[in-house]
Design a protein around this motif. Structure first.
Motif, PDB file in Angstrom:
ATOM      1  N   GLY A  15      47.903  41.539  37.895  1.00 14.74           N
ATOM      2  CA  GLY A  15      47.306  41.072  36.774  1.00 14.74           C
ATOM      3  C   GLY A  15      46.114  42.093  36.377  1.00 14.74           C
ATOM      4  O   GLY A  15      46.384  43.176  36.166  1.00 14.74           O
ATOM      5  N   GLY A  16      44.986  41.461  35.915  1.00 17.30           N
ATOM      6  CA  GLY A  16      43.868  42.269  35.439  1.00 17.30           C
ATOM      7  C   GLY A  16      43.230  43.117  36.334  1.00 17.30           C
ATOM      8  O   GLY A  16      42.514  44.046  36.032  1.00 17.30           O
ATOM      9  N   GLY A  17      43.187  42.949  37.590  1.00 15.13           N
ATOM     10  CA  GLY A  17      42.887  43.827  38.649  1.00 15.13           C
ATOM     11  C   GLY A  17      41.213  43.691  38.890  1.00 15.13           C
ATOM     12  O   GLY A  17      40.705  44.763  39.380  1.00 15.13           O
ATOM     13  N   SER A  18      40.991  42.730  38.759  1.00 14.28           N
ATOM     14  CA  SER A  18      39.341  42.556  39.097  1.00 14.28           C
ATOM     15  C   SER A  18      38.685  42.783  40.568  1.00 14.28           C
ATOM     16  O   SER A  18      37.885  43.466  40.841  1.00 14.28           O
ATOM     17  CB  SER A  18      38.718  41.313  38.585  1.00 14.28           C
ATOM     18  OG  SER A  18      39.056  40.249  39.259  1.00 14.28           O
ATOM     19  N   ASN A  19      39.841  42.590  41.355  1.00 12.04           N
ATOM     20  CA  ASN A  19      39.501  42.820  42.989  1.00 12.04           C
ATOM     21  C   ASN A  19      39.789  43.927  43.095  1.00 12.04           C
ATOM     22  O   ASN A  19      39.064  44.694  43.938  1.00 12.04           O
ATOM     23  CB  ASN A  19      40.641  41.639  43.640  1.00 12.04           C
ATOM     24  CG  ASN A  19      40.115  40.328  43.951  1.00 12.04           C
ATOM     25  OD1 ASN A  19      39.258  40.057  44.401  1.00 12.04           O
ATOM     26  ND2 ASN A  19      40.793  39.342  43.337  1.00 12.04           N
ATOM     27  N   GLY A  90      46.613  39.974  44.154  1.00 10.15           N
ATOM     28  CA  GLY A  90      47.230  39.211  42.885  1.00 10.15           C
ATOM     29  C   GLY A  90      48.520  39.903  42.827  1.00 10.15           C
ATOM     30  O   GLY A  90      49.114  40.180  41.396  1.00 10.15           O
ATOM     31  N   ILE A 110      44.419  38.639  49.617  1.00  9.82           N
ATOM     32  CA  ILE A 110      43.391  37.619  49.169  1.00  9.82           C
ATOM     33  C   ILE A 110      43.922  36.517  48.263  1.00  9.82           C
ATOM     34  O   ILE A 110      44.939  36.970  47.585  1.00  9.82           O
ATOM     35  CB  ILE A 110      42.546  38.411  48.321  1.00  9.82           C
ATOM     36  CG1 ILE A 110      41.136  37.562  48.205  1.00  9.82           C
ATOM     37  CG2 ILE A 110      42.707  39.097  47.190  1.00  9.82           C
ATOM     38  CD1 ILE A 110      39.636  38.189  47.802  1.00  9.82           C
ATOM     39  N   HIS A 111      43.695  35.405  48.789  1.00 14.45           N
ATOM     40  CA  HIS A 111      44.200  33.967  48.133  1.00 14.45           C
ATOM     41  C   HIS A 111      42.893  33.295  47.758  1.00 14.45           C
ATOM     42  O   HIS A 111      41.980  33.067  48.558  1.00 14.45           O
ATOM     43  CB  HIS A 111      45.116  33.365  49.106  1.00 14.45           C
ATOM     44  CG  HIS A 111      45.718  32.240  48.546  1.00 14.45           C
ATOM     45  ND1 HIS A 111      46.567  32.156  47.720  1.00 14.45           N
ATOM     46  CD2 HIS A 111      45.365  30.940  48.688  1.00 14.45           C
ATOM     47  CE1 HIS A 111      47.204  31.108  47.141  1.00 14.45           C
ATOM     48  NE2 HIS A 111      46.354  30.131  47.897  1.00 14.45           N
ATOM     49  N   PRO A 112      42.867  32.574  46.510  1.00 15.74           N
ATOM     50  CA  PRO A 112      41.899  32.010  46.202  1.00 15.74           C
ATOM     51  C   PRO A 112      41.813  30.498  46.494  1.00 15.74           C
ATOM     52  O   PRO A 112      41.580  29.514  45.806  1.00 15.74           O
ATOM     53  CB  PRO A 112      42.078  32.109  44.464  1.00 15.74           C
ATOM     54  CG  PRO A 112      43.683  32.153  44.355  1.00 15.74           C
ATOM     55  CD  PRO A 112      44.169  32.839  45.552  1.00 15.74           C
ATOM     56  N   LEU A 178      36.478  33.525  41.855  1.00 21.73           N
ATOM     57  CA  LEU A 178      36.532  35.111  41.690  1.00 21.73           C
ATOM     58  C   LEU A 178      35.380  35.854  42.183  1.00 21.73           C
ATOM     59  O   LEU A 178      35.452  36.905  42.931  1.00 21.73           O
ATOM     60  CB  LEU A 178      37.284  35.275  40.653  1.00 21.73           C
ATOM     61  CG  LEU A 178      37.768  36.745  39.798  1.00 21.73           C
ATOM     62  CD1 LEU A 178      38.962  36.681  41.026  1.00 21.73           C
ATOM     63  CD2 LEU A 178      38.217  36.717  38.602  1.00 21.73           C
ATOM     64  N   GLU A 181      35.308  36.099  45.595  1.00 16.76           N
ATOM     65  CA  GLU A 181      36.591  37.049  46.227  1.00 16.76           C
ATOM     66  C   GLU A 181      35.866  38.644  45.976  1.00 16.76           C
ATOM     67  O   GLU A 181      35.971  39.440  46.770  1.00 16.76           O
ATOM     68  CB  GLU A 181      37.663  37.036  45.005  1.00 16.76           C
ATOM     69  CG  GLU A 181      38.427  35.746  45.414  1.00 16.76           C
ATOM     70  CD  GLU A 181      39.717  35.610  44.308  1.00 16.76           C
ATOM     71  OE1 GLU A 181      40.341  36.429  44.342  1.00 16.76           O
ATOM     72  OE2 GLU A 181      39.700  34.630  43.644  1.00 16.76           O
TER      73      GLU A 181
END
Ligand code: GRF
Length: 232
Positions: A15-19, A90, A110-112, A178, A181
């Motif tokens: 996805g967007g890759g914020s992590n 993600g 990592i899981h939300p 998030l 996270e």
């Protein structure tokens, strides 16, 4: 792991890759602790690829299959980057078992949500937060765990709670989760890099000190989330 050198971390995202970005930012200023050495994106359109390009991190987009030859190409990429740790952030595909076996104890996800609740097949992205709200749960949170051969079932490393608010919808709740996270994942990677936490030979998570003592996390009066650094 390169003797004494920084832990070499490869990230997998869809996805967007914020992590992924949170890890890039955390270790840009602490490069002797860990270094983000590569990105595996499950599709060309993943926003994480733009982040890799900006950071000068190599990336690859493997063919869309989970067959064993896909495992070979993934292992080849990880080995070309001399990867010590694989972080799923993600990544919306099951990791081929050959990769899990080759890197057992060195793959985290990592899981939300607070696993084992709200995990497993189909529990990703907004589906997780919709299910949490639908269930009436008063607390959700974040889980970082070692990856084994099934979705979201590996030994848990760290968790942190996020209160569910009366007026939450999935979007608002996802945003607050998030934010947690982005603090928890770098903290876990940092602890793994310091050898402060590891998976033992009977798949139990062990750690040397209370590196993750709850009192090092603060939820301020605004409900914002602050993480003291390890010496905090
Ligand atoms: C995060 O919520 C993570 O917990 C889940 O997938 C999402 C990835 O978001 N596994 P991002 O691409 O890191 O912004």
């Amino acid at each position: 792991m390169a003797e004494g050198g920084p832990m070499r971390v490869a990230v997998m995202a869809s996805g967007g890759g914020s992590n992924f970005q949170a890890l890039l930012d955390r270790f840009a200023s602490d490069a002797d602790r860990a270094r983000i050495v590569g990105l595996v994106a499950s599709r060309e359109t993943a926003g994480a690829i733009e982040r890799a390009k900006r950071a000068g991190v190599p990336f690859t987009v493997p063919r869309a299959s989970t067959s064993d030859d896909d495992a070979e190409s993934l292992v080849a990429a990880f080995e070309s980057w001399e990867t010590d740790l694989i972080v799923l952030a993600g990544y919306l595909r099951l990791l081929p078992p050959g990769v899990v076996r080759r890197f057992f104890g060195r793959v985290i996800n990592i899981h939300p949500a607070l696993l084992p609740a709200f995990g497993g097949k189909g529990m990703y992205g907004k589906h997780v937060h919709e299910a949490v709200i639908e269930s009436g749960a008063r607390v959700t949170g974040v889980t970082v765990h070692f990856v084994d051969e099934a979705y979201d079932r590996g030994p848990i490393i760290a968790q942190w709670p996020v209160p569910v608010r009366e007026d939450d919808d999935a979007t608002r709740l996802a945003a607050r989760v998030l934010e947690v996270e982005h603090a928890l994942l770098p903290a876990v990677v940092d602890a793994l890099a310091r050898g402060a936490v590891w998976l033992d030979d009977v798949r139990r998570v062990r750690w040397t000190e209370a590196w993750f003592a709850a009192d090092r996390f603060q939820i301020g009066e605004t409900g914002r989330f602050g993480f003291l650094d390890a010496d905090g």
